[in-house]
Design a protein around this motif. Structure first.
Motif, PDB file in Angstrom:
ATOM      1  N   ILE A 160       0.689  -1.127  -0.003  1.00  0.00           N
ATOM      2  CA  ILE A 160      -0.060   0.086   0.016  1.00  0.00           C
ATOM      3  C   ILE A 160       0.933   1.207  -0.050  1.00  0.00           C
ATOM      4  O   ILE A 160       1.785   1.472   0.893  1.00  0.00           O
ATOM      5  N   ALA A 177      -2.881  -0.095   6.752  1.00  0.00           N
ATOM      6  CA  ALA A 177      -2.376  -1.074   5.710  1.00  0.00           C
ATOM      7  C   ALA A 177      -2.267  -2.135   6.261  1.00  0.00           C
ATOM      8  O   ALA A 177      -2.425  -3.244   5.465  1.00  0.00           O
ATOM      9  N   GLY A 185       2.145   0.159   5.584  1.00  0.00           N
ATOM     10  CA  GLY A 185       2.176   0.944   4.123  1.00  0.00           C
ATOM     11  C   GLY A 185       3.490   1.610   3.972  1.00  0.00           C
ATOM     12  O   GLY A 185       4.429   1.659   4.705  1.00  0.00           O
TER      13      GLY A 185
END
Length: 222
Positions: A160, A177, A185
């Motif tokens: 992400i 994420a 992420g």
């Protein structure tokens, strides 16, 4: 840490899929729609899907405006058409706002990214301009709705990418994420880089069509 997350546009495939992923990993989720009566049955569908998942968070449905009440994070999972008008109606002051909106166009040649503000803007930046009292972060642009609704506990072959100007807000979204990929992420830079992330989705759609798959993004070298 567990958050209360409002998913604006939560009855669409992307919003429903992300809401499912967040709730599956312990967050409280409110799916928003223009009309609460449309959101409630979708929330029930997600709740049914979560039956038997240990530690799953509660999922409810509400109108878009009511969904924002008390939310720690508001996710915009809405079409770009009508985006600015809808964002202007939402109470977003002092809230972390996550934009996964992809301004796309389709013609006989296939998908392409739409030009926003003459090439000097993006959906995420528009949201920040309209909801000036919020902290907007761009993320979750490139995750397929099909894989989000799939059976895998984590989409661990994907990353992400997260962009934003507020360090604290970006850190919260990078943590969120984990509910999708099982790891933080990737900090991909400032909010203005949403201008590159959003239209990249058109490339993935083109790949999906050619190879009959649901492609995503993975960053090597980290």
């Amino acid at each position: 840490m567990s958050y209360r997350i409002a998913v604006i546009g939560g009855t669409g495939p992307q919003g429903k899929g992300l809401g499912y992923r967040f709730a599956r990993h312990g967050h409280t989720v409110v799916l928003g729609s223009r009309a609460a009566e449309k959101a409630v049955p979708v929330a029930a569908e997600v709740t049914e899907r979560l039956a038997g998942v240990d530690g799953a968070g509660e999922v409810t449905g509400a109108s878009n405006v009511d969904a924002c009440a008390g939310a720690d994070v508001v996710l915009l999972a809405i079409p770009y058409d009508g985006h600015d008008e809808l964002v202007a109606t939402l109470p977003l002051d002092d809230t972390i706002v996550v934009s996964c909106v992809n301004p796309l166009a389709f013609d006989k040649q296939g998908p392409s990214g739409r030009v926003v503000d003459g090439g000097e803007g993006s959906a995420a930046e528009s949201a920040q301009r309209i909801a000036a009292g919020s902290r907007v972060v761009g993320a979750f642009h490139h995750v397929s709705a099909v894989t989000l609704w799939g059976d895998a506990d984590f989409l661990d072959e994907e990353d992400i990418l997260v962009v934003g100007d507020d360090v604290e807000a970006k850190q919260v979204v990078m943590e969120l994420a984990r509910s999708v990929t099982g790891r933080d992420g990737v900090d991909a830079g400032k909010l203005r880089l949403a201008r590159q992330l959003e239209p990249l989705t058109a490339v993935l759609i083109s790949i999906n069509k050619r190879y009959k798959t649901h492609s995503g993004v993975r960053i090597s070298g980290l």
